[in-house]
Scaffold this motif. Structure first.
Motif, PDB file in Angstrom:
ATOM      1  N   VAL A  98      52.098  87.611  31.652  1.00  0.00           N
ATOM      2  CA  VAL A  98      51.543  87.459  33.002  1.00  0.00           C
ATOM      3  C   VAL A  98      51.715  86.419  33.726  1.00  0.00           C
ATOM      4  CG1 VAL A  98      49.463  87.840  34.398  1.00  0.00           C
ATOM      5  CG2 VAL A  98      49.566  89.175  32.480  1.00  0.00           C
ATOM      6  N   LYS A 146      45.202  85.075  37.400  1.00  0.00           N
ATOM      7  CA  LYS A 146      46.087  85.597  36.595  1.00  0.00           C
ATOM      8  C   LYS A 146      45.326  86.048  35.252  1.00  0.00           C
ATOM      9  CE  LYS A 146      47.583  82.454  33.708  1.00  0.00           C
ATOM     10  NZ  LYS A 146      48.327  81.305  33.359  1.00  0.00           N
ATOM     11  N   ARG A 176      45.144  89.816  33.706  1.00  0.00           N
ATOM     12  CA  ARG A 176      45.735  90.054  32.515  1.00  0.00           C
ATOM     13  C   ARG A 176      44.294  91.001  31.806  1.00  0.00           C
ATOM     14  NH1 ARG A 176      43.938  85.324  28.422  1.00  0.00           N
ATOM     15  NH2 ARG A 176      41.852  86.154  29.162  1.00  0.00           N
ATOM     16  N   TRP A 226      51.003  83.330  30.829  1.00  0.00           N
ATOM     17  CA  TRP A 226      50.327  83.753  29.914  1.00  0.00           C
ATOM     18  C   TRP A 226      51.162  84.745  29.101  1.00  0.00           C
ATOM     19  CZ3 TRP A 226      48.729  88.306  27.725  1.00  0.00           C
ATOM     20  CH2 TRP A 226      47.711  87.994  26.877  1.00  0.00           C
TER      21      TRP A 226
END
Length: 198
Positions: free
Chosen positions: A79, A92, A96, A182
């Motif tokens: 991500v 973010k 996720r 990530w």
């Protein structure tokens, strides 16, 4: 002969049984032996380098084989935040979490690697919608793009190190996707708690 040459020839004579050789013959024999010794040393060095290259090539071949087999059995999850601002990084993680919850609920369990990858490919639209819904609820209108792509990298996941190579991953890009990335694993297991990695 100069004094130094005489000394060298004399010392050489002491270590040989042939004391009837002429000085120029002794000097030539001494030079030949040095040359042969240098050639032998260079040959040993060349052999050592060659052996090292053979082992290095063999090691790279094994690593490439391991990487290929590993790549066939995993699906990673990336991500990418819009930017590295605090709010974009928070979004973010929100995206996720929402996607992982969607996958836990909807993705079939017990499927193999290829079946899992194919399922994710065929549900990228729903994954995008899940991410956009999360952003909209937080007051953001950044576009989201989700796709299963092939990326080249080598990373460490928990106690496993992934050799550098090509791996398939669900890549979710938020906005301009210029922020920290990530990443975790979708297959063989859904991954939570990974730290963001560039």
């Amino acid at each position: 002969l100069k004094i130094t040459e005489i000394c060298i020839n004399f010392l050489f004579l002491v270590h040989t049984s042939d004391i009837k050789m002429k000085p120029e013959e002794i000097h030539m024999k001494f030079s030949n032996r040095n040359r042969n010794r240098i050639i032998a040393l260079l040959s040993m060095l060349a052999a050592g380098i060659l052996i090292g290259q053979i082992f290095s090539t063999a090691e790279r071949t094994v690593q490439a084989k391991v990487q290929k087999e590993l790549a066939d059995e995993v699906l990673r999850f990336h991500v990418l935040a819009n930017s590295d601002s605090t709010l974009d990084q928070e979004m973010k993680l929100c995206v996720r979490n929402e996607i992982l919850e969607f996958l836990q609920t909807e993705m079939p369990t017990g499927a193999g690697a290829e079946a899992t990858k194919e399922w994710v490919r065929s549900h990228c639209d729903e994954i995008e919608q899940t991410a956009e819904k999360c952003l909209t609820e937080k007051g953001y209108d950044d576009p989201v793009n989700a796709a299963v792509t092939t990326t080249y990298s080598g990373k460490k996941y928990q106690d496993m190190t992934f050799p550098a190579g090509n791996y398939e991953a669900l890549r979710v890009e938020i906005g301009s996707a210029k922020g920290h990335n990530w990443w975790g694993m979708l297959y063989p297991e859904l991954a939570f708690g990974m730290q963001c990695i560039r």
